[in-house]
Design a protein around this motif. Structure first.
Motif, PDB file in Angstrom:
ATOM      1  N   SER A 167      -5.670   8.869   2.081  1.00  0.00           N
ATOM      2  CA  SER A 167      -5.194   7.503   2.353  1.00  0.00           C
ATOM      3  C   SER A 167      -4.447   7.386   3.676  1.00  0.00           C
ATOM      4  N   THR A 194       0.896   4.398  -2.993  1.00  0.00           N
ATOM      5  CA  THR A 194       0.246   5.597  -2.474  1.00  0.00           C
ATOM      6  C   THR A 194       1.184   6.793  -2.531  1.00  0.00           C
ATOM      7  N   LYS A 209     -15.264   6.965  -1.692  1.00  0.00           N
ATOM      8  CA  LYS A 209     -14.321   8.086  -1.779  1.00  0.00           C
ATOM      9  C   LYS A 209     -14.972   9.379  -2.258  1.00  0.00           C
ATOM     10  N   ASP A 235      -1.583  12.475  -0.869  1.00  0.00           N
ATOM     11  CA  ASP A 235      -2.862  11.757  -0.740  1.00  0.00           C
ATOM     12  C   ASP A 235      -3.263  11.626   0.725  1.00  0.00           C
ATOM     13  N   LYS A 290     -13.125   2.595   1.669  1.00  0.00           N
ATOM     14  CA  LYS A 290     -12.229   3.669   1.231  1.00  0.00           C
ATOM     15  C   LYS A 290     -12.360   3.915  -0.276  1.00  0.00           C
ATOM     16  N   THR A 291     -12.445   2.832  -1.035  1.00  0.00           N
ATOM     17  CA  THR A 291     -12.525   2.953  -2.497  1.00  0.00           C
ATOM     18  C   THR A 291     -13.918   3.343  -2.971  1.00  0.00           C
ATOM     19  N   TYR A 297     -13.542   6.328   6.925  1.00  0.00           N
ATOM     20  CA  TYR A 297     -14.133   5.628   5.784  1.00  0.00           C
ATOM     21  C   TYR A 297     -15.460   4.918   6.038  1.00  0.00           C
ATOM     22  N   SER A 348       0.829  -1.213   0.000  1.00  0.00           N
ATOM     23  CA  SER A 348       0.000   0.000   0.000  1.00  0.00           C
ATOM     24  C   SER A 348       0.861   1.260   0.000  1.00  0.00           C
TER      25      SER A 348
END
Length: 330
Positions: free
Chosen positions: A81, A73, A280, A78, A276-277, A137, A69
């Motif tokens: 994240s 990232t 978003k 970001d 999270k995805t 999230y 990750s």
């Protein structure tokens, strides 16, 4: 030819009571093992061997996921994240701390306590990492940007301090008041988990909101089930309590507890990554991502106060008369 002599093992009536485990009769290491003997015991079947490996191997898996990750990232830019990275880092810390605690807990009576003090601190750091990720999230739509949301992580920090203190204190009651010791320790970990999970409970059983109705829900459910099973195994000492001596090396409750905890963390990680995805766009439009100072401040406070607890209780081990804290079986 070079030969390696593995450390001798002992039965429950050959070691001090502070090392006893309910329902475990054989396979104990020497209560004053050297660091070398402790490391060698990783490759010898004792009643701790699988306790060590059931957290040591998952540590490498979670470390691999964390490093992967990090690689994909843009850490500097970001900030959305950042909570995920903090969570994944803490998910590596607690299995490593646990495997080390089980490895070196037979060096002495005090070393045993201190090893588990550090283990409890690592578990509570993971609890805070979970709260940070949940806050970023997984909150249901209707709780985002509420007063509860604003103070959720701050309370999680306070919970880690209280939990570390209570769990460390419980070790002083193991001999004289074992039931009270177990109750306090279970409550010490159940309370932070319950607080961290409040938004998940609200999301699963009340009103998730449109953005929170996604594929992550099933993983949140599986995480909850595995956590409840882990709690039951930790508290009940099954199956070894029903058949003392039969599960000394393989299949006792603490091994099963470790497996359930790791599976629960895996399910939790999958749920957080999906949220999270998939959420978003909605989350960025509705709420502000965590700032570096908020995340760093929460983690730093947790570490400082948890270490203060650990140092205080470790020092107390040497102040209390030995007969009171380390009573041997007659």
């Amino acid at each position: 030819m070079l030969s390696l002599k593995l450390p001798r093992l002992f039965s429950i009536d050959q070691i001090p009571q502070v090392f006893h485990e309910q329902g475990i009769l054989f396979g104990y290491r020497h209560p004053q093992s050297s660091a070398t003997a402790c490391i060698l015991s990783l490759f010898q079947m004792t009643n701790e061997t699988l306790n060590i490996w059931t957290h040591l191997l998952p540590f490498w898996f979670f470390a691999w996921r964390f490093v992967t990750s990090l690689y994909v990232t843009d850490i500097k830019n970001d900030n959305y994240s950042w909570p995920m990275l903090v969570y994944m880092c803490t998910s590596c810390v607690y299995p490593l701390a646990s495997s080390c605690a089980h490895t070196f807990s037979s060096m002495s009576k005090n070393a045993r306590h201190i090893c588990y003090f550090l283990d409890y601190g690592a578990v509570n750091l993971f609890s805070l990492g979970s709260a940070i990720a949940y806050s970023a999230y997984t909150f249901p739509d209707t709780l985002v940007c509420t007063t509860f949301h604003d103070y959720y992580v701050a309370m999680a920090v306070l919970n880690t301090v209280l939990s570390t203190g209570l769990s460390c204190y419980s070790r002083f009651l193991e001999i004289q008041k074992p039931r009270l010791c177990k109750v306090i320790r279970v409550l010490a970990f159940a309370y932070p988990y319950t607080w961290d999970s409040l938004p998940i409970f609200y999301r699963l059983f009340l009103f998730p909101g449109e953005s929170a109705q996604n594929e992550a829900t099933s993983y949140h459910q599986k995480h909850m089930i595995m956590t409840l099973l882990a709690s039951f195994l930790y508290s009940a000492h099954l199956p070894e309590r029903l058949a003392p001596g039969r599960f000394d090396y393989i299949g006792h409750s603490h091994q099963l507890f470790h497996v359930c905890v790791i599976l629960a963390t895996h399910m939790q990680m999958e749920a957080i990554l999906l949220d999270k995805t998939l959420r978003k766009e909605w989350l960025l439009a509705t709420s502000k991502p965590f700032s570096f100072s908020h995340i760093a401040g929460a983690i730093l406070l947790c570490i400082i106060f948890s270490l203060s607890n650990i140092i205080y209780f470790s020092a107390a081990l040497y102040r209390i008369p030995k007969p009171e804290l380390h009573k041997k079986e007659t």
